[in-house]
Every structure is written in C-alpha cells, then in structure tokens.
Design a protein around this motif. Structure first.
Motif, short mmCIF file in Angstrom:
data_model
loop_
_atom_site.label_atom_id
_atom_site.label_comp_id
_atom_site.label_asym_id
_atom_site.label_seq_id
_atom_site.Cartn_x
_atom_site.Cartn_y
_atom_site.Cartn_z
N GLU A 1 -6.03 3.50 3.27
CA GLU A 1 -7.24 2.70 3.10
C GLU A 1 -6.93 1.24 2.82
O GLU A 1 -7.82 0.38 2.86
N CYS A 2 -5.66 0.94 2.55
CA CYS A 2 -5.23 -0.44 2.30
C CYS A 2 -4.78 -1.15 3.57
O CYS A 2 -4.55 -2.36 3.55
N ASP A 3 -4.61 -0.42 4.67
CA ASP A 3 -4.10 -1.02 5.91
C ASP A 3 -4.97 -2.22 6.32
O ASP A 3 -6.20 -2.11 6.35
N SER B 1 -1.15 7.44 -3.35
CA SER B 1 -2.10 7.11 -2.28
C SER B 1 -2.91 5.86 -2.62
O SER B 1 -3.97 5.63 -2.04
N GLN B 2 -2.40 5.04 -3.53
CA GLN B 2 -3.16 3.90 -4.02
C GLN B 2 -2.70 2.58 -3.41
O GLN B 2 -1.61 2.48 -2.84
N CYS B 3 -3.54 1.55 -3.57
CA CYS B 3 -3.19 0.17 -3.25
C CYS B 3 -2.69 -0.51 -4.52
O CYS B 3 -2.96 -0.05 -5.64
N ASP C 1 3.61 5.82 7.56
CA ASP C 1 3.86 6.52 6.30
C ASP C 1 3.75 5.61 5.09
O ASP C 1 4.08 6.04 3.97
N LEU C 2 3.31 4.39 5.28
CA LEU C 2 3.10 3.44 4.19
C LEU C 2 4.36 3.31 3.33
O LEU C 2 4.40 3.70 2.16
N ALA D 1 0.80 -1.22 0.00
CA ALA D 1 0.00 0.00 0.00
C ALA D 1 0.82 1.26 0.00
O ALA D 1 1.91 1.32 0.57
N LEU D 2 0.27 2.29 -0.63
CA LEU D 2 0.79 3.65 -0.51
C LEU D 2 -0.24 4.57 0.13
O LEU D 2 0.05 5.74 0.39
#
Length: 423
Positions: free
Chosen positions: A133-135, A297-299, A176-177, A129-130
């Motif tokens: 929402e993917c966490d 900010s995407q998965c 911070d992904l 993830a970046l």
C-alpha cells in the motif's frame, strides 16, 4: 554560444519554478488545501498492488531484456485521496533482483503539461515500505495515505513537471518490498528509465537525471554506481542523493535507543530476511519476533517513531547482544555498503544533515562525507553538501532546492564543479 546561454536561462527558470512549487507545497498551499482542492473528486479506487493482477507477469520473463515493457495502462494521478486533471502511465517491466535473477516491477510515467525537449528525471520517492500500500504506483493515483514525506515529494514532482521534465517514479523495492537493498533498487531504477524511453518512443540519447532523498537515495546512488556496467547505453547526466544510508552497520548503533527512529531496526530485519533468507528464528528474541511481525506490512510512517527507546540489544536473544553479532546479518549489510561495487561516471550531488555532531539523527554525516571523498579520489565530480543544525526531515527542503539547481545545470551542459576534496 547564444543558443547555449538561452538554454541555460530557460532551464534555470525551470529550476526556479520547481523550487517555488516545492516550497509552496511544503507550506501546505498546494494540493489538498483551498476550495478547489476540497471540491475535487476522489480518485477511482484501485486494488492494492498485492491484489492487482497488473503487477504480476502472465508468463515467463527470463528471456526478456531488462527494461522490456510487459504491460502498460493509463491511470489517474492524484494526491491525498483527491484526483487531478492529470493522468499517468503505469508500466510493468522486466528488471533484475539482488541475486541477478529476473524480476518485474512497476513504474509511473508522468508527462509535462507543456511539451518541450525530451528530458527525463527518474525520481525515487522515499516510500520506505514493507507493505504494497506504500508503493508509489499506488499512492500516486491518489489512493491510500502517503507519509508527510510522500506528500512533499509529490510537490517536488509537480515542480519538475511544471519545468518541462518527464518524470518516471519506479517501485524500486520490487515485488517483495525489500527496503534499502542496493543493487536491486538500482536495477529497478535503471530499467524503469529504459522502459520509459521505450514506451514513449524517446531517442536513445535522451538525457536522464537521477534524484532521491533518504530511502530514495538508495536507487539514486546505487543507480549511478551500477549504470556503467548494467545500463551503459543510458545518457545519465547527473545524480543527486541526499540523506544516504552508506553503511547500515553504522546506522544501527546510531538509531539504537532513539526516540524517533528506533522503529527502523525491526524493519531492516524484515527487509534483509526477505532479500537474503535470514534464519531470524535463530537469533531474534521473543520481543524482536513480535516487532518484526508487527512491522512486516507497514510503511515507515507507521513504524519509525512507534518504538521510542528500542535498542538493538532488545531485538536479539542470548548469547547475542546486537544484530551485528550475527554473521549472516553482517554479511547482508556488507553486501549493501555504498561505494563498494562500482564507480559512477556522472557528476554527483551527495548531501546530509548534521544535527548533533554525528549525523542527521538517522544517517551518519561522516559516512556521506567519506563516500564523497572516496568518489573524488576515483575521479568523479562530486558536490558534497552538509546542512548543519538540520535533522533528517528538516534537511529535505534545502536538498531539494540544491538538487533542482544541480540537475538544471547538468541538463544545460554546464561544466560540473567539485568540492569533494574538502569532504
């Protein structure tokens, strides 16, 4: 001896149960299909992690020991925007970042429905993830839209719970992904185990297994490598890592121009910029900057296959022809090469597909085989598995099946074997 044989039979039945649930889930027969699932309620909405104050410590944490629980809460557990009767516990805990400074992240703790001996699996989802929402701590509540890999991994987790294991799933990329960053991912995983043992009041001797595929192989492999020095008190009995990015300097030219995986190139730039402060303006092309901004900010399911044919050369401006021409990039990659920082003290399962004679379409087979052989020369008991004719996604199922049996044997105290001399 009779008691030992009974324990082995019981844990093998547990592994069979885990595998059966995994295969059913991957076939689409569990979680989200059928009238019962269709009638289940939506999970309670929760804010995204970046907007949820639970994820941010209220005060300084530098003086806290790694693994200290800062805050905890009970949360729903769900899948595909459907709630389940299960609940989870989330813990915010102190951990360590790549540079050795204090950090905090969240882990999700799941207890088995049928209590049994304390056995803990740190399961590392490939959330790649970046964006927050993917966490896993978010998607495991039933909110958001997990990737197909994430859906399948919930089936794996369900199998381990049914087999009687307690499962902890850390947000190992940190606040911070920072995707694929080795030591930091290991610290987050190991500290998640510490936090779980402390929060549940488990014995310090609780046996622990580490498992993860693809992106999840990073905290698994690095966790096994760093544990002897960072968390020597943990009773880790084995680690199973599949589809490993051993050396990203080898993965980059392999995925350059790929129809399915080229989108990971700008995503890796984002991750290394976050972790190492790269001056990307000094080497990215206009197109490269555009892609980096888009994926930031995407998965992975949103970027991996969205740029078919993208090449490494398109990411950089003249005079550069590759990201590997940039000394700072090469240095950052070199800081994350597996096998270069420590030596595991536990049995390992290392696995990878081989679909084209080079790798599984994203991971390089010879790199994984070489890591297995290197560990073998250091005295580590390594099982190396190669899934010929299977790509990265297809190798997921046989790896999970082999992992279930591997960990079953480790928890049962079966003597490990090693085939790494032939790797």
């Amino acid at each position: 001896m009779t008691g030992t044989r009974t324990a082995i039979r019981q844990t093998r039945r547990g592994a069979a149960c885990a595998l059966a649930l995994l295969l059913l889930f991957c076939a689409g027969l569990v979680a989200g299909v059928g009238s019962a699932a269709a009638q289940s309620a939506a999970p309670p909405p929760v804010p995204l992690p970046f907007a949820d104050p639970f994820y941010t410590p209220d005060g300084p944490i530098a003086d806290l020991a790694p693994g200290t629980v800062i805050e905890s809460r009970s949360m729903s557990y769900g899948s595909l925007e459907r709630a389940t009767p299960l609940t989870s516990t989330q813990v915010l805990y102190r951990t360590t970042d790549q540079a050795g400074g204090p950090s905090a992240t969240v882990a999700t703790i799941l207890r088995p429905l049928v209590p049994g001996p304390a056995r803990l699996i740190s399961y590392h989802m490939a959330y790649d993830a970046l964006g927050s929402e993917c966490d896993p701590s978010y998607t495991l509540t039933g909110n958001g839209t997990p990737s197909q890999a994430g859906i399948a991994e919930q089936g794996v987790i369900a199998g381990y719970l049914a087999a009687g294991y307690t499962v902890v799933v850390p947000d190992y990329e940190g606040p911070d992904l920072e995707w694929t960053i080795g030591r930091q991912s290991a610290y987050a995983a190991l500290d998640g185990v510490r936090a779980t043992i402390d929060h549940l009041g488990l014995p310090a001797s609780t046996p622990v297994g580490l498992a993860g595929y693809s992106g999840g192989s990073v905290p698994t492999q690095w966790g096994a490598e760093m544990a002897p020095t960072y968390a020597p008190e943990l009773n880790i009995v084995g680690a199973a890592a599949g589809g490993l990015p051993v050396n990203v300097a080898h993965n980059l030219p392999y995925v350059s121009g790929s129809t399915s995986w080229a989108g990971v190139i700008p995503a890796l730039v984002v991750s290394y910029q976050r972790a190492y402060g790269l001056d990307t303006a000094s080497f990215l092309s206009d197109y490269g900057r555009q892609l980096v901004d888009t994926v930031s900010s995407q998965c992975i399911n949103a970027f991996a296959a969205d740029y078919p044919g993208l090449t490494d050369a398109q990411m950089v401006r003249a005079p550069y022809t590759s990201l590997l021409d940039i000394p700072a990039v090469v240095s950052a990659i070199g800081d994350n090469v597996m096998g270069t920082t420590g030596t595991p003290r536990v049995p390992m399962l290392l696995a990878v597909g081989n679909v084209d004679g080079i790798g599984d379409s994203v991971m390089v087979t010879a790199d994984v085989a070489g890591l297995a052989h290197e560990y073998c020369t250091r005295g580590v008991a390594v099982t190396y598995a190669q899934y010929d004719r299977l790509g990265h996604s297809e190798a997921f199922v046989p790896f999970q099946a082999q992992t279930a049996q591997f960990l079953t044997d480790r928890f049962a105290g079966v003597a490990p074997t090693s085939n790494c001399q032939g790797a």
